[in-house]
Design an enzyme around this catalytic site. Structure first.
Site, short mmCIF file in Angstrom:
data_model
loop_
_atom_site.label_atom_id
_atom_site.label_comp_id
_atom_site.label_asym_id
_atom_site.label_seq_id
_atom_site.Cartn_x
_atom_site.Cartn_y
_atom_site.Cartn_z
N PRO B 200 48.24 -16.52 -21.84
CA PRO B 200 48.88 -18.09 -21.29
C PRO B 200 49.36 -18.37 -19.81
O PRO B 200 50.02 -18.21 -19.18
CB PRO B 200 50.05 -17.65 -22.44
CG PRO B 200 51.00 -15.99 -22.05
CD PRO B 200 49.39 -15.08 -21.92
N CYS B 201 47.73 -17.95 -19.24
CA CYS B 201 48.04 -18.62 -18.03
C CYS B 201 48.71 -20.52 -18.38
O CYS B 201 48.50 -20.87 -16.97
CB CYS B 201 46.58 -19.20 -17.21
SG CYS B 201 45.47 -19.70 -18.17
N HIS B 202 48.45 -20.97 -18.93
CA HIS B 202 49.07 -22.08 -18.92
C HIS B 202 50.72 -22.21 -18.55
O HIS B 202 50.62 -23.00 -17.76
CB HIS B 202 49.36 -23.03 -20.77
CG HIS B 202 49.95 -22.24 -21.11
ND1 HIS B 202 49.27 -21.38 -22.54
CD2 HIS B 202 51.52 -22.39 -22.09
CE1 HIS B 202 49.85 -21.13 -22.92
NE2 HIS B 202 50.85 -21.82 -22.94
#
Lengths: 175, 231
Positions: B200-202
């Site tokens: 989850p780089c978001h």
């Protein structure tokens, strides 16, 4: 090859299936030859030189796979005195698309092989001759004769089809 | 089937795999090989090749021949491409990255033995569907980090530790991975994350709470963050 193998399946899957069907008729044997061709190709893919003509290479593999299957079929055939009735052995005419393959199946073997390797597979006469035997000239003739016969049937079918349509229109002008 | 001899039999296989020049006999009566007549006369019923492709993918899987299997999946952030090696999920890509380009890169960096073989990706596809439906908060699939190295991989390994619905700043992530000065490098690691959504780089934002960047576009980043806030 450093390109995705999947692209080769997309691009050449149809050609290879036509080659297999021309040699073996539409049905499980042609499907097996197609599968064996692409499985072998998948295995060899990374080692294939980048300047390979992929279509021609696949057609050669498919030709060999189809011949393997033809031989296996001959080996497993049970000899009998009476010829069995097998009008649908090669290419069951399920619909129009399959119809052409039934026509191809009725051609002499040499014409079918020449059509498969040269006309559908795109191999030059000289190379097709090396694979299926005979001289390049005889391959050229066999392919041309076969295609002529098929064109005749195809156009006769089309003519019959449009004659039927015209007839129907005449009978039922409102239709 | 004579599998091993099929391609290796030197008596049958021409050593030169390139097509030779067209012989002069051809020119006189060259058939129309542009394809129009072939496609018209030698027609294949719709789905004939697709059925064979499905079978090919299954056999290739059974024989361990596909180094990379891929499929596509529709999602609220547009179509996604999912690719897996035998080790695990190796790539999630957004449509704006162009799937053909992504596959070309996978061919070069991992292996050109790439096949559309959806079965290998069934589990992750199902988990993604649950995630987008708001019923899944973490992914439980093996991941293959083969596409990243060094510090970037360290950051990407850390990202799943940011809990669902939470965010951290690039600066906070830098501190967590033990290199507080490497804020910019954390940004690069997020921007080159080969496994977006699943890794989850978001959930990483700028210190001023600005969105920063996102491989899938800022709209996709907002969609994911909103989804996680709502669930």
């Amino acid at each position: 090859m450093r390109t995705p193998f999947d692209e080769a399946v997309t691009r050449h899957g149809g050609t290879v299936l036509r080659v297999c069907r021309a040699v073996l008729g539409a049905g499980p044997d042609a499907d097996d030859a197609w599968s064996e061709t692409f499985l072998a190709a998948l295995q060899a893919w990374p080692d294939l030189p980048a300047d390979t003509n992929v279509e021609a290479w696949l057609v050669r593999v498919a030709g060999r796979k189809a011949i393997d299957i033809t031989r296996a079929r001959a080996r497993h055939a049970i000899p009998t005195d009476a010829l069995p009735e097998r009008p649908t052995a090669l290419g069951v005419a399920r619909d129009d698309e399959v119809h052409v393959w039934a026509q191809v199946a009725r051609l002499p073997e040499r014409q079918r092989l020449a059509i498969a390797h040269h006309y559908l597979g795109g191999l030059p006469h000289t190379e097709a001759a090396r694979i299926i035997g005979g001289t390049p000239e005889s391959v050229r003739r066999a392919a041309a004769d076969g295609i002529r016969a098929l064109r005749r049937t195809h156009h006769a079918d089309e003519a019959a089809q449009s004659a039927r349509t015209a007839h129907t229109r005449k009978e039922h002008p409102d239709a | 089937m004579r599998e091993s001899t099929a391609l290796g039999d030197s008596t049958e296989t021409p050593t030169d795999t390139r097509t030779e020049a067209t012989d002069p006999h051809d020119a006189a009566d060259r058939f129309d090989r542009t394809g129009a007549e072939i496609q018209q006369v030698f027609s294949l019923e719709p789905g004939a090749v697709d059925d064979l492709r499905t079978r090919l993918a299954q056999t290739a899987e059974a024989r361990d021949l596909a180094d990379v299997a891929y499929r596509t999946l529709d999602s609220p952030v547009g179509p996604l491409l999912l690719a897996a090696t035998p080790l695990g999920l190796v790539r999630v890509a957004f449509a704006r990255e162009d799937f053909d380009t992504v596959l070309q890169t996978l061919a070069k960096k991992i292996s050109p033995r790439i096949l559309e073989a959806p079965d290998r990706l069934d589990t992750v596809a199902a988990q993604l569907a649950e995630y987008f439906a708001g019923t899944r908060r973490a992914f439980d699939v093996p991941l293959d980090y083969a596409l990243s190295t060094g510090f970037r991989q360290t950051v990407q390994h850390y990202l799943p530790h940011i809990a669902y619905g939470h965010t951290q700043t690039y600066k906070e992530v830098a501190a967590h991975v033990g290199n507080p000065a490497a804020v910019r490098a954390v940004g690069t690691a997020c921007a080159t994350n080969p496994l977006p959504v699943v890794v989850p780089c978001h959930r990483v934002l700028r210190t001023d709470r600005g969105l920063g960047g996102y491989l899938g576009g800022l709209e996709a980043k907002t969609t994911l963050l909103t989804l996680e806030q709502a669930a």
